[in-house]
Design a protein around this motif. Sequence first.
Motif, PDB file in Angstrom:
ATOM      1  N   PRO A 157      42.289  40.566  44.858  1.00  0.00           N
ATOM      2  CA  PRO A 157      42.531  39.589  45.906  1.00  0.00           C
ATOM      3  C   PRO A 157      42.455  40.203  47.278  1.00  0.00           C
ATOM      4  O   PRO A 157      42.632  39.554  48.290  1.00  0.00           O
ATOM      5  CB  PRO A 157      43.947  39.081  45.623  1.00  0.00           C
ATOM      6  CG  PRO A 157      44.560  40.101  44.769  1.00  0.00           C
ATOM      7  CD  PRO A 157      43.448  40.737  44.003  1.00  0.00           C
TER       8      PRO A 157
ATOM      9  N   ASN B 215      47.378  39.843  48.619  1.00  0.00           N
ATOM     10  CA  ASN B 215      47.101  38.409  48.559  1.00  0.00           C
ATOM     11  C   ASN B 215      47.597  37.874  47.221  1.00  0.00           C
ATOM     12  O   ASN B 215      46.820  37.572  46.318  1.00  0.00           O
ATOM     13  CB  ASN B 215      45.603  38.144  48.732  1.00  0.00           C
ATOM     14  CG  ASN B 215      45.326  36.710  49.130  1.00  0.00           C
ATOM     15  OD1 ASN B 215      46.109  35.812  48.827  1.00  0.00           O
ATOM     16  ND2 ASN B 215      44.211  36.489  49.805  1.00  0.00           N
TER      17      ASN B 215
ATOM     18  N   LYS C 216      46.294  34.746  45.143  1.00  0.00           N
ATOM     19  CA  LYS C 216      45.031  34.876  44.412  1.00  0.00           C
ATOM     20  C   LYS C 216      45.129  35.838  43.228  1.00  0.00           C
ATOM     21  O   LYS C 216      44.121  36.087  42.555  1.00  0.00           O
ATOM     22  CB  LYS C 216      43.923  35.331  45.365  1.00  0.00           C
ATOM     23  CG  LYS C 216      43.550  34.298  46.414  1.00  0.00           C
ATOM     24  CD  LYS C 216      42.362  34.754  47.239  1.00  0.00           C
ATOM     25  CE  LYS C 216      41.968  33.699  48.274  1.00  0.00           C
ATOM     26  NZ  LYS C 216      40.802  34.123  49.089  1.00  0.00           N
TER      27      LYS C 216
END
Length: 318
Positions: free
Chosen positions: A15, A243, A246
């Motif tokens: 991510p 992240n 994700k």
Amino acid sequence: MDNQNLEAQKNLRQPMTLERPKKLKILVVDDEPDNLDLLYRTFRRDFQVLKAESGVQALQLLDEEGEVAVIISDQRMPEMKGTEFLSRTVPQFPDTVRIILTGFTDIEDLVEAINAGQVYKYITKPWDPGELKAVVQRAAETYDLLKQRTEQLRRAHAHMDLLTVLVQVTQAGSGLEDTLKPLAQAFAETLAADHCILQLVKNNTLIKTQGIYSETGTIENWLEQDPLSQEAIATKEMQLCLNIPKDTNLNSVNYYQDNNVKAHLVIPISYRSQTVGMLSIQWQESCSLREDELRLIHLSAELLAISLASSCCSLKEE
């Protein structure tokens, strides 16, 4: 520093893929619609272009949109001259680069504006599109470089402040409970994090002695159940996800959802080859870390290990 640590960002569940850089914003201001449309068409491929038909409208637009990299303004406009409009943008947006377009010989106004640092360049009308594009590109590069240097200076000061706190705490020899929270706060503030937890480790197990700092108030310490923390203890290597939404392995974990944590960095603190602590740094926005920041974190972790060892007579105690 171990090369594996520098590669930690790349190892983490993808991510972290880099986003395409956003286009810089520029503002074009002209009371003649044809000129305004021409300016917009000239720059829309390379920049995010905002446009206004007067200085008053442009000031309102800046209030709504915030700072832009470059302003290109006509000089002769109703209500407010271009130089007057640009001068009013200086206090709030000192880094913006300003360009004047003029078809007249307003020498006094232009010289005064240039000498006051309010205008980077003036272009006479009718302008040559190639020349104007070249000037604006240089102006955007000037703005970008200024922002980079400002950010580098900010980072350098923050890094120095963190190292100073670590050294001061180490030299002070304060009690362990008094040591952990200011250290957690120093890391959080340096890295612009929302939460930071500094917790001791004994026999590869997190123990209750801890320091917690949160920008938003009290937070729960849940590191014992955190997959990244468990992996950091097991491997003795930094674990990082920038992240979480994700990351299919983390985005369903209740703590991340309940506390809106979007990025998490976990660093095992080692002293004489033994893991003695765990540093958890959390952000409520997905973010990125530069290589120089990772180097600082690892240098700080080494000092932090010394600080922890100095703050308690024996790390073998609970």
